[in-house]
Design an enzyme around this catalytic site. Structure first.
Site, PDB file in Angstrom:
ATOM      1  N   GLY A 178       0.793  -1.220   0.000  1.00 42.18           N
ATOM      2  CA  GLY A 178       0.000   0.000   0.000  1.00 42.18           C
ATOM      3  C   GLY A 178       0.824   1.269   0.000  1.00 42.18           C
ATOM      4  CE1 TYR A 215      -7.334   3.324  10.389  1.00 37.48           C
ATOM      5  CE2 TYR A 215      -8.875   5.075   9.794  1.00 37.48           C
ATOM      6  CZ  TYR A 215      -7.679   4.410   9.591  1.00 37.48           C
ATOM      7  OH  TYR A 215      -6.822   4.830   8.600  1.00 37.48           O
TER       8      TYR A 215
END
Length: 244
Positions: free
Chosen positions: A13, A150
């Protein structure tokens, strides 16, 4: 001597793009992986220069200590530049997030970066120069819906940057945050391929996803000597999604 950068979560990523960008810019690069050793080794072998990968589970304090010891043994020093990119994500409705879900999110996405910074700062102080770049998220600025834990961890990461900047800018250690919006990566692919995800993309003022190369360009700027008077700041790389 050429600066040494440590990039967490560097095997895929945005992290892999950061590793590639810094290696090509001539930095010495230490990058970490948590699970996929073969993927990390393949990236290391693909790139030229002084580059090495290291195992790291940043939810585990002992793993952080061991990783930094291994980096110092390999390169002869601790990192001059720390990029806290490694993170986990989990989509769950608010009322289904368990205590364990919350704990592992905080341990990985907030306590881990804190301990890594703590482990590198003495070296940076000694040379009166250092850069810490924390990769946060627009979710940490405007809250989460199905990723409340998160978003909370990423909000804490922004505040961590501000605190480090307040304490250590006088020592030549500049700490900043890049808060990213929707960037095309493996981690976001499932979310963005859903109907709700497609609506999110359509709502971005730039009408497109960000690219990992755009994030890497900002990190290279913040890691250099030309980042000027920036410390404790949050650069919003979100295509205009959030303007605060």
């Amino acid at each position: 001597m050429t600066k040494l950068v440590m990039i967490t979560g560097g095997n895929r990523g945005i992290g892999a793009t950061l590793v590639d960008a810094f290696a090509n810019a001539g930095f010495r690069v230490a990058f970490s992986y948590c699970h996929n050793q073969l993927q990390a080794q393949a990236l290391q072998q693909k790139l030229s220069g002084d580059i090495a990968c290291f195992a790291l589970d940043q939810a585990q304090p002992q793993s952080i200590t061991e990783c930094l010891v291994s980096i110092k043994k390999h390169f002869g020093q601790l990192p001059d530049i720390l990029i806290n990119n490694g993170a986990i994500a989990q989509e769950k409705p608010f009322d289904e997030i368990s205590a364990d879900d919350f704990s592992i999110m905080m341990e990985t996405n907030l306590r881990g970066p804190f301990l890594l910074a703590q482990g590198c700062i003495a070296h940076m102080q000694q040379q009166q120069w250092g850069r810490i770049i924390n990769i946060s998220s627009v979710g940490g600025q405007w809250g989460g819906f199905n990723q409340v834990h998160y978003a909370a961890a990423k909000a804490g990461l922004i505040n961590l940057s501000q605190s480090i900047a307040k304490i250590y800018s006088k020592d030549g250690i500049y700490c900043n945050t890049i808060a990213i919006g929707l960037v095309a990566t493996e981690m976001t692919a499932r979310e963005l391929n859903s109907e709700a995800g497609k609506r999110k993309v359509a709502s971005i003022p730039m009408q497109r996803l960000g690219s990992s190369n755009e994030i890497a360009a900002l990190a290279l700027f913040l890691a250099g000597d030309n980042c000027g008077y920036l410390s404790g700041q949050t650069l919003n790389a979100n295509g205009g999604m959030y303007l605060g």
